[in-house]
Design a protein around this motif. Structure first.
Motif, PDB file in Angstrom:
ATOM      1  N   SER A  30       4.072  -2.368  -2.092  1.00  0.00           N
ATOM      2  CA  SER A  30       3.088  -2.560  -3.465  1.00  0.00           C
ATOM      3  C   SER A  30       4.132  -2.351  -4.551  1.00  0.00           C
ATOM      4  O   SER A  30       5.363  -2.030  -4.327  1.00  0.00           O
ATOM      5  N   LEU A  37       2.002   7.149  -5.720  1.00  0.00           N
ATOM      6  CA  LEU A  37       0.805   6.722  -4.886  1.00  0.00           C
ATOM      7  C   LEU A  37       0.198   8.117  -4.585  1.00  0.00           C
ATOM      8  O   LEU A  37      -0.684   8.435  -4.774  1.00  0.00           O
ATOM      9  N   GLN A  41      -3.097   9.738  -6.202  1.00  0.00           N
ATOM     10  CA  GLN A  41      -4.392  10.047  -5.377  1.00  0.00           C
ATOM     11  C   GLN A  41      -4.669  11.589  -5.282  1.00  0.00           C
ATOM     12  O   GLN A  41      -5.635  11.949  -5.375  1.00  0.00           O
ATOM     13  N   ILE A  92       0.162   3.267   2.322  1.00  0.00           N
ATOM     14  CA  ILE A  92      -0.996   3.587   1.318  1.00  0.00           C
ATOM     15  C   ILE A  92      -2.177   4.361   1.852  1.00  0.00           C
ATOM     16  O   ILE A  92      -2.928   5.127   1.575  1.00  0.00           O
ATOM     17  N   SER A  96      -3.826   7.713   1.262  1.00  0.00           N
ATOM     18  CA  SER A  96      -5.155   8.063   1.181  1.00  0.00           C
ATOM     19  C   SER A  96      -5.917   8.930   1.958  1.00  0.00           C
ATOM     20  O   SER A  96      -6.552  10.063   1.382  1.00  0.00           O
TER      21      SER A  96
END
Length: 115
Positions: A30, A37, A41, A92, A96
């Motif tokens: 990404s 990230l 998050q 990712i 999450s």
């Protein structure tokens, strides 16, 4: 608040046990780094917690924010060099999931804080 609880220690251990996921550079990285990230998050989760609990005082919200800063610091320590690498799809998904688990810890603490 959260970082001194057993559940948090277990989550950090869970992250440590899954570090190989972050050392393997996958395909289709990404534009965001692993740490970016995590920060995005976790920020979204904290905003959600505060939105779900409008009765939190300013001081309580600040306590939550300071605590999430400590979480981010711990993540930087555990992830080390891989924190700055572009995240893969697998990473990712893990980020999450992990962020959701952190939110669960904060949800429990906020409930206790408000009772």
């Amino acid at each position: 608040m959260v970082t001194d609880k057993d559940g948090y220690a277990h989550l950090i251990q869970y992250l440590s046990e899954n570090l190989e996921l972050f050392t393997n550079v996958g395909t289709d990285p990404s534009d965001n780094t692993v740490m970016e990230l995590f920060e995005e998050q976790l920020s979204a989760q904290i905003i959600m917690i505060c939105g779900q609990n409008p009765e939190l005082s300013f001081a309580q919200r600040n306590t939550i924010i300071r605590e999430i800063d400590a979480v981010v610091y711990d993540l930087e320590e555990v992830l080390g060099k891989v924190a700055g690498q572009p995240a893969t799809v697998e990473q990712i998904h893990f980020i999450s999931e992990f962020s959701g688990l952190i939110k669960n810890l904060f949800d429990q603490e906020v409930r206790e804080m408000l009772n």
